[in-house]
Design a protein around this motif. Structure first.
Motif, mmCIF file in Angstrom:
data_model
loop_
_atom_site.group_PDB
_atom_site.id
_atom_site.type_symbol
_atom_site.label_atom_id
_atom_site.label_comp_id
_atom_site.label_asym_id
_atom_site.label_seq_id
_atom_site.Cartn_x
_atom_site.Cartn_y
_atom_site.Cartn_z
ATOM 1 N N LYS A 91 -37.380 -37.335 21.925
ATOM 2 C CA LYS A 91 -36.043 -37.910 22.055
ATOM 3 C C LYS A 91 -35.849 -38.414 23.477
ATOM 4 N N SER A 103 -31.134 -43.308 24.960
ATOM 5 C CA SER A 103 -31.022 -44.761 24.900
ATOM 6 C C SER A 103 -30.398 -45.305 26.182
ATOM 7 N N GLN A 133 -33.763 -43.225 21.402
ATOM 8 C CA GLN A 133 -34.627 -44.288 20.922
ATOM 9 C C GLN A 133 -35.385 -43.793 19.687
ATOM 10 N N GLU A 134 -35.521 -44.657 18.701
ATOM 11 C CA GLU A 134 -36.245 -44.281 17.485
ATOM 12 C C GLU A 134 -37.699 -43.974 17.816
ATOM 13 N N ASP A 135 -38.236 -42.933 17.190
ATOM 14 C CA ASP A 135 -39.624 -42.551 17.429
ATOM 15 C C ASP A 135 -40.208 -42.015 16.125
ATOM 16 N N SER A 136 -41.129 -42.760 15.547
ATOM 17 C CA SER A 136 -41.696 -42.400 14.242
ATOM 18 C C SER A 136 -42.519 -41.118 14.283
#
Length: 305
Positions: free
Chosen positions: A136, A139, A9-12
């Motif tokens: 991280k 997904s 999953q995207e994580d800024s």
């Protein structure tokens, strides 16, 4: 979007992480290492990857046992103890304020060379140690979808020239296998051993299920994955027949289910191999059961601290 067992999953927050290089911390875009580094020059290095779950580095003893074995195998003397390396990891995690859903990559190379060369005697520094922690979380969409595999013509090597159990930086043959799979329209590569039996995947370990039996390859031609070992462990603990054996694509194409294992993704179902649907072509019942048992083992490990 790239699809595979390492989908996260995207994580800024990862944009501003601090990375440890020989105990110094650097922002992500400033983390660099010399072009004379042994790992860069000739792939002379070993590595491990850990998961941080709820404040616990899961299965760290198993990972560090493998790291020390790998270092001994390539004749690299690690100038620190397992306890000291554990502290280095925690120092990096703490400065980043990390407590959960973190993937930690530890890379140790032989060090800086005097000049580009394979010769370890030309190393003029101690080992370089890089610790990269990232937020991280696997997904769930990718896991439910599963992955497809393609059988590569690149074989897993014989232990007399590059033992497949060695977790080293020299991964070019696995990259070649993955490129073949991608060009064939699959997500990742299935690799055979030197005798033509199924060995492993390019970055994960392979399992198949037939008549409620769990099969995986012998440990001779595959990375001895920590997650692989834990799946075998939970099978034995729950009276699920599990066999480490030689088997071929003949067996695989007739499997009821298949899945792969890895530190990051855990268990990921395989839906197709070489264009052939495996079982019902979806996340199977036995794979889910094994995934649940593996997750329970992680929770037990967390509870024991």
């Amino acid at each position: 979007m790239v699809h595979g067992t390492h989908n996260a999953q995207e994580d800024s927050r990862n944009d501003t992480i601090l990375i440890s290089i020989n105990d110094e911390l650097f922002p992500r875009n400033e983390a660099k290492i010399s072009v004379f580094d042994s790992g860069y020059l000739v792939g002379d290095g070993v590595w491990e990857a850990l998961r941080l779950h709820q404040g616990v580095l899961v299965f760290i003893e198993d990972h560090f046992n493998r790291l020390w074995q790998s270092a001994k195998t390539v004749g690299m003397v690690l100038p620190f103890t397992k306890k000291e390396l554990t502290q280095k990891v925690w120092d990096t995690l703490n400065v980043n304020g990390m407590t959960d859903d973190v993937h930690v990559r530890i890379m140790v190379t032989r060090g800086i060379k005097k000049t580009p060369s394979q010769d370890p005697r030309l190393t003029i520094s101690g080992p370089n140690v890089v610790i990269i922690p990232e937020y991280k979380k696997a997904s769930k969409v990718s896991k439910e979808k599963g992955i497809t595999l393609f059988t590569s013509t690149i074989r897993r090597g014989s232990p007399d020239y590059l033992d497949p159990r060695l977790n080293c930086h020299s991964k070019l043959h696995e990259v070649q296998a993955l490129i073949q799979a991608i060009e064939a329209g699959a997500d990742e590569a299935l690799m055979l051993d030197v005798n033509g039996f199924v060995a492993t995947c390019n970055a994960t370990n392979f399992f198949m299920i037939k008549n409620n039996e769990v099969w995986t390859s012998t440990s001779k031609y595959c990375m001895n994955g920590i997650t692989r070992a834990k799946v075998i462990e939970v099978c034995k603990a729950n009276n699920i027949p599990c066999f480490e054996k030689d088997f071929s694509l003949f067996d695989v194409y007739g499997a009821d289910e298949a899945f792969v294992t890895g530190t990051f993704g855990g268990l990921t179902p395989v839906t197709k191999i070489d264009g052939r649907q495996i079982g019902e072509g979806k996340y199977g019942k036995m794979t889910r059961k094994l995934n649940d048992l593996y997750e329970k083992l992680i929770q037990k490990t967390i509870a024991n601290g």
